[in-house]
Design a protein around this motif. Structure first.
Motif, PDB file in Angstrom:
ATOM      1  N   ALA A  17      10.477  20.114  57.123  1.00 48.40           N
ATOM      2  CA  ALA A  17      10.709  20.317  55.691  1.00 48.40           C
ATOM      3  C   ALA A  17      10.191  21.683  55.243  1.00 48.40           C
ATOM      4  O   ALA A  17      10.834  22.382  54.444  1.00 48.40           O
ATOM      5  CB  ALA A  17      10.030  19.208  54.889  1.00 48.40           C
ATOM      6  N   ALA A  18       9.044  22.081  55.767  1.00 49.06           N
ATOM      7  CA  ALA A  18       8.503  23.401  55.446  1.00 49.06           C
ATOM      8  C   ALA A  18       9.422  24.501  55.947  1.00 49.06           C
ATOM      9  O   ALA A  18       9.664  25.498  55.253  1.00 49.06           O
ATOM     10  CB  ALA A  18       7.114  23.549  56.061  1.00 49.06           C
ATOM     11  N   ALA A  19       9.958  24.310  57.148  1.00 48.37           N
ATOM     12  CA  ALA A  19      10.876  25.311  57.705  1.00 48.37           C
ATOM     13  C   ALA A  19      12.103  25.459  56.814  1.00 48.37           C
ATOM     14  O   ALA A  19      12.568  26.580  56.563  1.00 48.37           O
ATOM     15  CB  ALA A  19      11.286  24.904  59.120  1.00 48.37           C
ATOM     16  N   ALA A  20      12.637  24.342  56.337  1.00 49.98           N
ATOM     17  CA  ALA A  20      13.805  24.404  55.458  1.00 49.98           C
ATOM     18  C   ALA A  20      13.479  25.163  54.178  1.00 49.98           C
ATOM     19  O   ALA A  20      14.290  25.963  53.685  1.00 49.98           O
ATOM     20  CB  ALA A  20      14.290  22.990  55.141  1.00 49.98           C
ATOM     21  N   GLU A  21      12.288  24.939  53.649  1.00 50.08           N
ATOM     22  CA  GLU A  21      11.881  25.637  52.428  1.00 50.08           C
ATOM     23  C   GLU A  21      11.696  27.132  52.686  1.00 50.08           C
ATOM     24  O   GLU A  21      12.180  27.971  51.919  1.00 50.08           O
ATOM     25  CB  GLU A  21      10.581  25.027  51.894  1.00 50.08           C
ATOM     26  CG  GLU A  21      10.168  25.529  50.528  1.00 50.08           C
ATOM     27  CD  GLU A  21      11.012  24.967  49.394  1.00 50.08           C
ATOM     28  OE1 GLU A  21      10.808  25.433  48.244  1.00 50.08           O
ATOM     29  OE2 GLU A  21      11.858  24.082  49.636  1.00 50.08           O
ATOM     30  N   GLU A  24      15.064  28.861  53.081  1.00 49.65           N
ATOM     31  CA  GLU A  24      15.863  28.992  51.860  1.00 49.65           C
ATOM     32  C   GLU A  24      15.276  29.970  50.847  1.00 49.65           C
ATOM     33  O   GLU A  24      16.008  30.752  50.242  1.00 49.65           O
ATOM     34  CB  GLU A  24      16.051  27.625  51.200  1.00 49.65           C
ATOM     35  CG  GLU A  24      16.971  26.698  51.980  1.00 49.65           C
ATOM     36  CD  GLU A  24      17.209  25.385  51.266  1.00 49.65           C
ATOM     37  OE1 GLU A  24      16.943  25.308  50.044  1.00 49.65           O
ATOM     38  OE2 GLU A  24      17.644  24.432  51.935  1.00 49.65           O
ATOM     39  N   VAL A  25      13.964  29.925  50.661  1.00 44.63           N
ATOM     40  CA  VAL A  25      13.386  30.713  49.567  1.00 44.63           C
ATOM     41  C   VAL A  25      12.357  31.740  50.015  1.00 44.63           C
ATOM     42  O   VAL A  25      11.904  32.557  49.213  1.00 44.63           O
ATOM     43  CB  VAL A  25      12.757  29.789  48.494  1.00 44.63           C
ATOM     44  CG1 VAL A  25      13.775  28.793  47.985  1.00 44.63           C
ATOM     45  CG2 VAL A  25      11.517  29.071  49.031  1.00 44.63           C
ATOM     46  N   GLY A  26      11.964  31.723  51.288  1.00 45.26           N
ATOM     47  CA  GLY A  26      10.946  32.645  51.760  1.00 45.26           C
ATOM     48  C   GLY A  26       9.544  32.113  51.549  1.00 45.26           C
ATOM     49  O   GLY A  26       9.328  31.141  50.820  1.00 45.26           O
ATOM     50  N   TYR A  27       8.590  32.744  52.217  1.00 47.04           N
ATOM     51  CA  TYR A  27       7.202  32.261  52.181  1.00 47.04           C
ATOM     52  C   TYR A  27       6.594  32.346  50.782  1.00 47.04           C
ATOM     53  O   TYR A  27       5.962  31.402  50.307  1.00 47.04           O
ATOM     54  CB  TYR A  27       6.349  33.061  53.160  1.00 47.04           C
ATOM     55  CG  TYR A  27       4.909  32.632  53.177  1.00 47.04           C
ATOM     56  CD1 TYR A  27       4.512  31.507  53.897  1.00 47.04           C
ATOM     57  CD2 TYR A  27       3.940  33.327  52.460  1.00 47.04           C
ATOM     58  CE1 TYR A  27       3.184  31.101  53.912  1.00 47.04           C
ATOM     59  CE2 TYR A  27       2.614  32.925  52.462  1.00 47.04           C
ATOM     60  CZ  TYR A  27       2.249  31.812  53.187  1.00 47.04           C
ATOM     61  OH  TYR A  27       0.936  31.407  53.194  1.00 47.04           O
ATOM     62  N   ALA A  28       6.791  33.476  50.117  1.00 48.34           N
ATOM     63  CA  ALA A  28       6.132  33.692  48.830  1.00 48.34           C
ATOM     64  C   ALA A  28       6.570  32.666  47.789  1.00 48.34           C
ATOM     65  O   ALA A  28       5.746  32.183  47.001  1.00 48.34           O
ATOM     66  CB  ALA A  28       6.416  35.103  48.335  1.00 48.34           C
ATOM     67  N   ALA A  29       7.849  32.318  47.765  1.00 48.58           N
ATOM     68  CA  ALA A  29       8.362  31.395  46.749  1.00 48.58           C
ATOM     69  C   ALA A  29       8.136  29.935  47.111  1.00 48.58           C
ATOM     70  O   ALA A  29       8.207  29.061  46.250  1.00 48.58           O
ATOM     71  CB  ALA A  29       9.861  31.649  46.525  1.00 48.58           C
ATOM     72  N   ALA A  30       7.881  29.642  48.376  1.00 51.51           N
ATOM     73  CA  ALA A  30       7.649  28.262  48.796  1.00 51.51           C
ATOM     74  C   ALA A  30       6.278  27.792  48.316  1.00 51.51           C
ATOM     75  O   ALA A  30       5.362  28.591  48.108  1.00 51.51           O
ATOM     76  CB  ALA A  30       7.731  28.153  50.318  1.00 51.51           C
ATOM     77  N   ALA A  36       6.648  19.150  49.627  1.00 46.47           N
ATOM     78  CA  ALA A  36       6.424  17.709  49.482  1.00 46.47           C
ATOM     79  C   ALA A  36       7.591  17.039  48.785  1.00 46.47           C
ATOM     80  O   ALA A  36       7.975  15.913  49.126  1.00 46.47           O
ATOM     81  CB  ALA A  36       5.134  17.470  48.701  1.00 46.47           C
ATOM     82  N   ALA A  37       8.180  17.736  47.818  1.00 45.45           N
ATOM     83  CA  ALA A  37       9.316  17.169  47.084  1.00 45.45           C
ATOM     84  C   ALA A  37      10.501  16.912  47.996  1.00 45.45           C
ATOM     85  O   ALA A  37      11.274  15.964  47.779  1.00 45.45           O
ATOM     86  CB  ALA A  37       9.714  18.106  45.945  1.00 45.45           C
ATOM     87  N   ARG A  38      10.673  17.741  49.011  1.00 48.19           N
ATOM     88  CA  ARG A  38      11.760  17.516  49.967  1.00 48.19           C
ATOM     89  C   ARG A  38      11.581  16.187  50.697  1.00 48.19           C
ATOM     90  O   ARG A  38      12.561  15.605  51.177  1.00 48.19           O
ATOM     91  CB  ARG A  38      11.799  18.651  51.000  1.00 48.19           C
ATOM     92  CG  ARG A  38      12.317  19.973  50.471  1.00 48.19           C
ATOM     93  CD  ARG A  38      12.299  21.034  51.553  1.00 48.19           C
ATOM     94  NE  ARG A  38      12.875  22.278  51.088  1.00 48.19           N
ATOM     95  CZ  ARG A  38      14.163  22.628  51.211  1.00 48.19           C
ATOM     96  NH1 ARG A  38      14.992  21.800  51.834  1.00 48.19           N
ATOM     97  NH2 ARG A  38      14.603  23.767  50.750  1.00 48.19           N
ATOM     98  N   LEU A  39      10.343  15.749  50.813  1.00 54.44           N
ATOM     99  CA  LEU A  39      10.034  14.523  51.549  1.00 54.44           C
ATOM    100  C   LEU A  39       9.791  13.337  50.621  1.00 54.44           C
ATOM    101  O   LEU A  39       9.454  12.249  51.091  1.00 54.44           O
ATOM    102  CB  LEU A  39       8.790  14.747  52.406  1.00 54.44           C
ATOM    103  CG  LEU A  39       8.896  15.852  53.461  1.00 54.44           C
ATOM    104  CD1 LEU A  39       7.522  16.177  54.024  1.00 54.44           C
ATOM    105  CD2 LEU A  39       9.843  15.444  54.571  1.00 54.44           C
TER     106      LEU A  39
END
Length: 211
Positions: A17-21, A24-30, A36-39
Motif C-alpha cells: 500500500a505504501a508503494a502504491a502511494e 502515485e504521489v511521491g514521498y513528500a506528498a504521501a 492507512a486509508a488505502r487499507l
C-alpha cells in the motif's frame, strides 16, 4: 495461519500500500494517514509494523534492490552471459517496472528529493556499478568494441534506461515498455561497437518475452 504468518502478511500488505502511494504521489506528498486509508485502517494500526513514513520508504527501496541479484542469477542459469545477459536483464527489469508497483515505487524514491529522513543508497549508483560489471564481461568475451570506455558506457546506459522507464510510465503506464527497450538497444548498440544489433535485439526480445 499462525500469528507470525498473519503478521508477515499484514506487513507485506502495508508495504505494498505504501508503494502504491509513493508511486502515485511521491514521498513528500504521501503520509501514514493516506497509506492507512488505502487499507481501511487507522494510522495507529500500522505503527506496530512501521513507526514512520521513512521506515516504509526504506522497506520499499530494499525490496527494489534486493530482488535483482536473484533475477540476474536466473538469467545466468539459463546460459546468458555478457551482452546477451545485459540485454535480457533490461527486458526483465522493464517488465517488472510495468507490472510491479513496488519496483516502480522503488525507482521513484530514487528520484525523490524529499527523502531527507530516509537512509537509501546513493541514487542510481548501484545500477551503474552492476551495468559496468556486465559490460566488463561483454568486453572480455569480445561482444563489444575493444575501445569502448566502460565507465562512460555504463553511465549512459543507465541514464537512458531510467529515462525510458519514466517516459513510458508517464505516457502509456509503461504498457509499451518492451518495445521502447527494443528501440533503446537498437540506438545504443552501435555505440558499443556491435554490428549485428537488429538481429541480436530481435532474438533476445523474443526470448525475453517468452520468459
Amino acid at each position: 495461519m499462525t500469528q507470525q504468518e498473519r503478521a508477515t502478511a499484514r506487513r507485506d500488505e502495508i508495504v505494498r500500500a505504501a508503494a502504491a502511494e509513493f508511486d502515485e504521489v511521491g514521498y513528500a506528498a504521501a503520509s501514514l494517514s493516506s497509506i492507512a486509508a488505502r487499507l481501511n485502517r487507522t494510522k495507529g494500526a500500522m505503527s506496530y509494523h512501521f513507526s514512520s513514513k521513512g521506515a516504509l520508504a526504506h522497506e520499499v527501496a530494499q525490496y527494489h534492490f534486493l530482488q535483482w541479484d536473484g533475477v540476474n542469477a536466473a538469467i545466468r542459469e539459463d546460459g546468458y552471459t555478457g551482452l546477451d545477459a545485459t540485454i535480457i536483464l533490461s527486458f526483465a527489469v522493464a517488465a517488472r517496472f510495468r507490472d510491479d508497483v513496488l519496483v516502480r515505487a522503488g525507482m521513484r524514491l530514487q528520484h525523490d528529493a524529499g527523502l531527507h529522513d530516509v537512509e537509501l543508497p546513493p541514487p542510481f549508483e548501484w545500477w551503474i556499478k552492476m551495468t559496468r560489471t556486465m559490460l566488463e564481461e561483454a568486453h572480455q568475451l569480445g561482444q563489444i568494441g575493444a575501445d569502448v570506455d566502460l565507465d562512460v558506457a555504463a553511465e549512459v546506459l543507465v541514464e537512458a534506461f531510467i529515462g525510458i522507464q519514466e517516459v513510458a510510465h508517464r505516457i502509456t503506464l509503461a504498457q509499451d515498455i518492451h518495445e521502447r527497450v527494443e528501440r533503446y538497444w537498437l540506438m545504443l548498440l552501435p555505440g558499443l561497437g556491435v554490428t549485428n544489433g537488429p538481429e541480436l535485439v530481435a532474438r533476445l526480445s523474443a526470448e525475453a518475452a517468452a520468459r
